[in-house]
Design a protein around this motif. Structure first.
Motif, PDB file in Angstrom:
ATOM      1  N   MET A   1       6.803  -6.742 -11.542  1.00 21.84           N
ATOM      2  CA  MET A   1       6.025  -7.961 -11.476  1.00 21.84           C
ATOM      3  C   MET A   1       6.798  -9.146 -12.049  1.00 21.84           C
ATOM      4  SD  MET A   1       3.278  -9.183 -10.443  1.00 21.84           S
ATOM      5  CE  MET A   1       2.071 -10.420 -10.661  1.00 21.84           C
ATOM      6  N   ALA A   2       7.617  -8.910 -13.076  1.00 20.93           N
ATOM      7  CA  ALA A   2       8.387  -9.990 -13.691  1.00 20.93           C
ATOM      8  C   ALA A   2       9.339 -10.628 -12.682  1.00 20.93           C
ATOM      9  CB  ALA A   2       9.154  -9.473 -14.900  1.00 20.93           C
ATOM     10  N   TRP A   3       9.917  -9.810 -11.800  1.00 17.90           N
ATOM     11  CA  TRP A   3      10.834 -10.371 -10.803  1.00 17.90           C
ATOM     12  C   TRP A   3      10.097 -11.231  -9.791  1.00 17.90           C
ATOM     13  CZ3 TRP A   3      15.791 -10.991 -11.326  1.00 17.90           C
ATOM     14  CH2 TRP A   3      16.474 -10.185 -12.239  1.00 17.90           C
ATOM     15  N   VAL A   4       8.892 -10.847  -9.443  1.00 17.57           N
ATOM     16  CA  VAL A   4       8.085 -11.667  -8.525  1.00 17.57           C
ATOM     17  C   VAL A   4       7.784 -13.009  -9.185  1.00 17.57           C
ATOM     18  CG1 VAL A   4       5.862 -11.848  -7.352  1.00 17.57           C
ATOM     19  CG2 VAL A   4       7.096  -9.679  -7.333  1.00 17.57           C
ATOM     20  N   LEU A   5       7.384 -12.977 -10.455  1.00 17.49           N
ATOM     21  CA  LEU A   5       7.121 -14.218 -11.185  1.00 17.49           C
ATOM     22  C   LEU A   5       8.365 -15.096 -11.240  1.00 17.49           C
ATOM     23  CD1 LEU A   5       4.995 -12.934 -14.207  1.00 17.49           C
ATOM     24  CD2 LEU A   5       4.181 -14.063 -12.132  1.00 17.49           C
ATOM     25  N   LEU A   6       9.512 -14.468 -11.447  1.00 20.83           N
ATOM     26  CA  LEU A   6      10.758 -15.216 -11.545  1.00 20.83           C
ATOM     27  C   LEU A   6      11.125 -15.862 -10.214  1.00 20.83           C
ATOM     28  CD1 LEU A   6      13.073 -16.107 -13.313  1.00 20.83           C
ATOM     29  CD2 LEU A   6      14.217 -13.941 -12.795  1.00 20.83           C
ATOM     30  N   VAL A   7      10.953 -15.149  -9.123  1.00 20.66           N
ATOM     31  CA  VAL A   7      11.249 -15.721  -7.805  1.00 20.66           C
ATOM     32  C   VAL A   7      10.305 -16.887  -7.514  1.00 20.66           C
ATOM     33  CG1 VAL A   7      11.223 -15.269  -5.316  1.00 20.66           C
ATOM     34  CG2 VAL A   7      12.339 -13.657  -6.867  1.00 20.66           C
ATOM     35  N   VAL A   8       9.025 -16.719  -7.820  1.00 16.65           N
ATOM     36  CA  VAL A   8       8.068 -17.816  -7.611  1.00 16.65           C
ATOM     37  C   VAL A   8       8.443 -19.008  -8.490  1.00 16.65           C
ATOM     38  CG1 VAL A   8       5.661 -18.522  -7.840  1.00 16.65           C
ATOM     39  CG2 VAL A   8       6.218 -16.293  -6.847  1.00 16.65           C
ATOM     40  N   ALA A   9       8.842 -18.755  -9.738  1.00 16.74           N
ATOM     41  CA  ALA A   9       9.284 -19.830 -10.625  1.00 16.74           C
ATOM     42  C   ALA A   9      10.482 -20.563 -10.030  1.00 16.74           C
ATOM     43  CB  ALA A   9       9.638 -19.270 -12.007  1.00 16.74           C
ATOM     44  N   ALA A  41       4.454 -25.413 -14.070  1.00 16.32           N
ATOM     45  CA  ALA A  41       4.194 -24.077 -13.519  1.00 16.32           C
ATOM     46  C   ALA A  41       5.476 -23.255 -13.465  1.00 16.32           C
ATOM     47  CB  ALA A  41       3.570 -24.198 -12.136  1.00 16.32           C
ATOM     48  N   SER A  42       6.566 -23.885 -13.067  1.00 16.88           N
ATOM     49  CA  SER A  42       7.843 -23.182 -12.982  1.00 16.88           C
ATOM     50  C   SER A  42       8.287 -22.681 -14.350  1.00 16.88           C
ATOM     51  CB  SER A  42       8.900 -24.126 -12.377  1.00 16.88           C
ATOM     52  OG  SER A  42      10.139 -23.494 -12.263  1.00 16.88           O
ATOM     53  N   MET A  43       8.177 -23.524 -15.359  1.00 15.72           N
ATOM     54  CA  MET A  43       8.567 -23.128 -16.721  1.00 15.72           C
ATOM     55  C   MET A  43       7.666 -22.025 -17.266  1.00 15.72           C
ATOM     56  SD  MET A  43      10.953 -25.164 -18.328  1.00 15.72           S
ATOM     57  CE  MET A  43      11.929 -26.534 -17.777  1.00 15.72           C
ATOM     58  N   LEU A  44       6.374 -22.132 -17.006  1.00 19.61           N
ATOM     59  CA  LEU A  44       5.435 -21.105 -17.461  1.00 19.61           C
ATOM     60  C   LEU A  44       5.786 -19.750 -16.864  1.00 19.61           C
ATOM     61  CD1 LEU A  44       2.790 -20.322 -18.950  1.00 19.61           C
ATOM     62  CD2 LEU A  44       1.607 -20.839 -16.820  1.00 19.61           C
ATOM     63  N   LEU A  45       6.044 -19.729 -15.557  1.00 21.32           N
ATOM     64  CA  LEU A  45       6.382 -18.458 -14.912  1.00 21.32           C
ATOM     65  C   LEU A  45       7.734 -17.936 -15.384  1.00 21.32           C
ATOM     66  CD1 LEU A  45       5.081 -19.079 -11.290  1.00 21.32           C
ATOM     67  CD2 LEU A  45       4.023 -17.722 -13.102  1.00 21.32           C
ATOM     68  N   LEU A  46       8.687 -18.829 -15.614  1.00 23.43           N
ATOM     69  CA  LEU A  46       9.978 -18.406 -16.171  1.00 23.43           C
ATOM     70  C   LEU A  46       9.772 -17.764 -17.539  1.00 23.43           C
ATOM     71  CD1 LEU A  46      13.090 -18.309 -16.363  1.00 23.43           C
ATOM     72  CD2 LEU A  46      12.994 -20.666 -17.217  1.00 23.43           C
ATOM     73  N   ALA A  47       8.967 -18.384 -18.370  1.00 21.67           N
ATOM     74  CA  ALA A  47       8.707 -17.836 -19.711  1.00 21.67           C
ATOM     75  C   ALA A  47       8.052 -16.471 -19.632  1.00 21.67           C
ATOM     76  CB  ALA A  47       7.841 -18.812 -20.506  1.00 21.67           C
ATOM     77  N   ARG A  48       7.110 -16.315 -18.721  1.00 23.09           N
ATOM     78  CA  ARG A  48       6.446 -15.006 -18.576  1.00 23.09           C
ATOM     79  C   ARG A  48       7.423 -13.935 -18.078  1.00 23.09           C
ATOM     80  NH1 ARG A  48       0.539 -14.745 -18.876  1.00 23.09           N
ATOM     81  NH2 ARG A  48      -0.079 -16.859 -19.385  1.00 23.09           N
ATOM     82  N   ALA A  49       8.270 -14.304 -17.128  1.00 21.64           N
ATOM     83  CA  ALA A  49       9.251 -13.347 -16.610  1.00 21.64           C
ATOM     84  C   ALA A  49      10.239 -12.952 -17.705  1.00 21.64           C
ATOM     85  CB  ALA A  49       9.979 -13.937 -15.410  1.00 21.64           C
ATOM     86  N   ALA A  50      10.598 -13.912 -18.571  1.00 30.84           N
ATOM     87  CA  ALA A  50      11.576 -13.652 -19.628  1.00 30.84           C
ATOM     88  C   ALA A  50      11.027 -12.755 -20.732  1.00 30.84           C
ATOM     89  CB  ALA A  50      12.078 -14.970 -20.210  1.00 30.84           C
ATOM     90  N   ARG A  51       9.747 -12.442 -20.690  1.00 32.88           N
ATOM     91  CA  ARG A  51       9.208 -11.440 -21.624  1.00 32.88           C
ATOM     92  C   ARG A  51       9.803 -10.071 -21.336  1.00 32.88           C
ATOM     93  NH1 ARG A  51       2.726 -12.560 -21.248  1.00 32.88           N
ATOM     94  NH2 ARG A  51       2.665 -14.468 -22.490  1.00 32.88           N
ATOM     95  N   THR A  52      10.095  -9.810 -20.064  1.00 33.88           N
ATOM     96  CA  THR A  52      10.572  -8.495 -19.637  1.00 33.88           C
ATOM     97  C   THR A  52      12.046  -8.513 -19.246  1.00 33.88           C
ATOM     98  OG1 THR A  52       8.366  -8.042 -18.765  1.00 33.88           O
ATOM     99  CG2 THR A  52      10.145  -6.622 -17.995  1.00 33.88           C
ATOM    100  N   ILE A  53      12.452  -9.540 -18.530  1.00 37.69           N
ATOM    101  CA  ILE A  53      13.824  -9.665 -18.037  1.00 37.69           C
ATOM    102  C   ILE A  53      14.651 -10.347 -19.124  1.00 37.69           C
ATOM    103  CG2 ILE A  53      15.264 -10.700 -16.234  1.00 37.69           C
ATOM    104  CD1 ILE A  53      12.715 -10.722 -14.452  1.00 37.69           C
ATOM    105  N   PRO A  54      15.884  -9.903 -19.367  1.00 41.38           N
ATOM    106  CA  PRO A  54      16.721 -10.582 -20.361  1.00 41.38           C
ATOM    107  C   PRO A  54      16.795 -12.084 -20.065  1.00 41.38           C
ATOM    108  CG  PRO A  54      17.795  -8.577 -19.603  1.00 41.38           C
ATOM    109  CD  PRO A  54      16.581  -8.773 -18.733  1.00 41.38           C
ATOM    110  N   VAL A  55      16.703 -12.889 -21.117  1.00 41.65           N
ATOM    111  CA  VAL A  55      16.588 -14.334 -20.931  1.00 41.65           C
ATOM    112  C   VAL A  55      17.796 -14.922 -20.192  1.00 41.65           C
ATOM    113  CG1 VAL A  55      17.553 -15.042 -23.164  1.00 41.65           C
ATOM    114  CG2 VAL A  55      15.860 -16.476 -22.026  1.00 41.65           C
ATOM    115  N   GLY A  56      18.982 -14.433 -20.447  1.00 44.55           N
ATOM    116  CA  GLY A  56      20.161 -14.937 -19.740  1.00 44.55           C
ATOM    117  C   GLY A  56      20.091 -14.658 -18.257  1.00 44.55           C
ATOM    118  N   THR A  57      19.626 -13.478 -17.911  1.00 40.09           N
ATOM    119  CA  THR A  57      19.461 -13.120 -16.502  1.00 40.09           C
ATOM    120  C   THR A  57      18.347 -13.946 -15.878  1.00 40.09           C
ATOM    121  OG1 THR A  57      20.228 -10.864 -16.923  1.00 40.09           O
ATOM    122  CG2 THR A  57      18.924 -11.222 -14.926  1.00 40.09           C
TER     123      THR A  57
END
Length: 106
Positions: A1-9, A41-57
């Motif tokens: 799910m984190a990758w989906v959030l990241l792509v949408v972001a 919205a983009s920043m919010l979704l990036l922050a949520r994705a970065a909970r699971t995905i390494p922040v640099g990635t």
């Protein structure tokens, strides 16, 4: 799910970065409102994705999607040059994003 959030972001980043062109320096109300909402919205979704995905990635993928998408839409919608070298480097961005995804361990 984190990758989906990241792509949408990343797609939202494309939208707000191109949207800035239509704000006319944030002097036009509705394009400005849409752009600011897209940024949030983009920043919010990036922050949520970065909970699971390494922040640099996460950040690298987010920026890569945004930069490549903005460059492509600039060429298609805004009359920006679509030279061979520009297209090559946009493709290189997408290869880099894919590489970050494949080597993230997630």
């Amino acid at each position: 799910m984190a990758w989906v959030l990241l792509v949408v972001a990343g797609l939202l980043e494309v939208g707000w970065s191109v949207g800035m062109k239509y704000t006319d320096g944030f002097t036009r109300l509705w394009p400005s409102v849409c752009t600011v909402l897209g940024i949030a919205a983009s920043m919010l979704l990036l922050a949520r994705a970065a909970r699971t995905i390494p922040v640099g990635t996460a950040y690298g993928v987010w920026v890569g999607i945004g930069a490549a998408g903005a460059a492509v839409l600039g060429m298609l919608l805004l009359g920006e040059p679509a030279s061979g070298p520009r297209v090559f480097f946009v493709a290189l961005l997408l290869v880099s994003v894919t590489g970050l995804k494949l080597t993230s361990g997630h």
